[in-house]
Design a protein around this motif. Structure first.
Motif, short mmCIF file in Angstrom:
data_model
loop_
_atom_site.label_atom_id
_atom_site.label_comp_id
_atom_site.label_asym_id
_atom_site.label_seq_id
_atom_site.Cartn_x
_atom_site.Cartn_y
_atom_site.Cartn_z
N TYR A 9 0.85 -1.19 0.00
CA TYR A 9 0.00 0.00 0.00
C TYR A 9 0.88 1.24 0.00
O TYR A 9 1.91 1.28 0.69
N PRO A 10 0.48 2.27 -0.73
CA PRO A 10 1.29 3.49 -0.76
C PRO A 10 1.22 4.23 0.58
O PRO A 10 0.20 4.19 1.28
N THR A 11 2.28 4.91 0.93
CA THR A 11 2.34 5.69 2.17
C THR A 11 1.20 6.70 2.23
O THR A 11 0.62 6.92 3.29
N LYS A 12 0.86 7.27 1.11
CA LYS A 12 -0.22 8.27 1.05
C LYS A 12 -1.55 7.70 1.55
O LYS A 12 -2.35 8.40 2.16
N PHE A 13 -1.78 6.41 1.31
CA PHE A 13 -3.00 5.77 1.79
C PHE A 13 -3.08 5.84 3.31
O PHE A 13 -4.10 6.23 3.88
N GLU A 15 -1.40 7.86 5.28
CA GLU A 15 -1.50 9.26 5.68
C GLU A 15 -2.94 9.74 5.58
O GLU A 15 -3.43 10.45 6.45
N SER A 16 -3.63 9.31 4.55
CA SER A 16 -5.02 9.72 4.34
C SER A 16 -5.95 9.16 5.42
O SER A 16 -6.77 9.89 5.98
N THR A 19 -6.01 10.72 9.01
CA THR A 19 -6.69 12.01 9.26
C THR A 19 -8.20 11.83 9.43
O THR A 19 -8.90 12.79 9.72
#
Length: 136
Positions: A9-13, A15-16, A19
Motif C-alpha cells: 500500500y502506498p504511504t499516502k494511503f 497518511e489519508s 486524518t
C-alpha cells in the motif's frame, strides 16, 4: 494475509486514513518482562475502521513475523481487536476473510462469501490459463 494481499500500500494511503475520525491504529509491543532486547518496536499494528452503525472492523494488519509463533501474535491481534471493540461499545466486530479456525476460537460466526470478477480485457487471464494447461 499474503494469500489475499499481493501488493504494497502506498504511504499516502496511510497518511489519508490517519486524518479520518473513523480510523484508528492500535500498536502492539512486547512488554519489558518478555526478556526481548528490543521492546520499543511494534510487534503488530492494527488499522481498524469504526462506522456510523457502531460496527468495528480491523481492516489491515501488519506483523513482525519474527515474533509470530513465540508470542502468538495473530491470536493476540484478534483478542486486542475484540477487546477494543467492546471498550468502544461496538455492536459488532467484522474480522475479515481468512484464518477462520483462529477466529472461531474467539466465537466468530463464519459467513460464506462468493466474489465475482468481470474484466474488460481478459487476455492475461486466458494467457495464464493456457500456461496452466501446458504445465499439466
Amino acid at each position: 494475509n499474503f494469500d489475499i494481499n499481493t501488493f504494497d500500500y502506498p504511504t499516502k494511503f496511510f497518511e489519508s486514513i490517519s486524518t479520518s475520525g473513523n480510523w484508528e491504529f492500535v500498536i502492539l509491543k512486547l512488554n519489558e518482562s518478555s526478556g526481548e532486547a528490543n521492546t520499543k518496536d511494534p510487534v503488530a499494528v492494527i488499522f481498524s475502521y469504526k462506522n456510523a452503525s457502531n460496527i468495528y472492523t480491523p481492516v489491515f494488519l501488519g506483523m513482525n513475523y519474527e515474533h509470530l509463533d513465540k508470542y502468538n501474535t495473530y491470536r493476540q491481534v484478534l483478542f486486542q481487536s475484540i477487546k477494543r471493540a467492546k471498550a468502544l461499545g461496538s455492536s459488532k466486530v467484522l474480522l475479515g476473510l481468512s484464518a477462520t479456525i483462529e477466529k472461531k476460537k474467539f466465537g466468530a460466526r463464519i459467513i460464506p462469501k462468493v466474489a465475482y470478477v468481470q474484466a474488460k480485457d481478459n487476455f492475461n487471464m486466458e494467457f495464464i490459463e493456457t500456461m496452466a494447461v501446458k504445465a499439466s
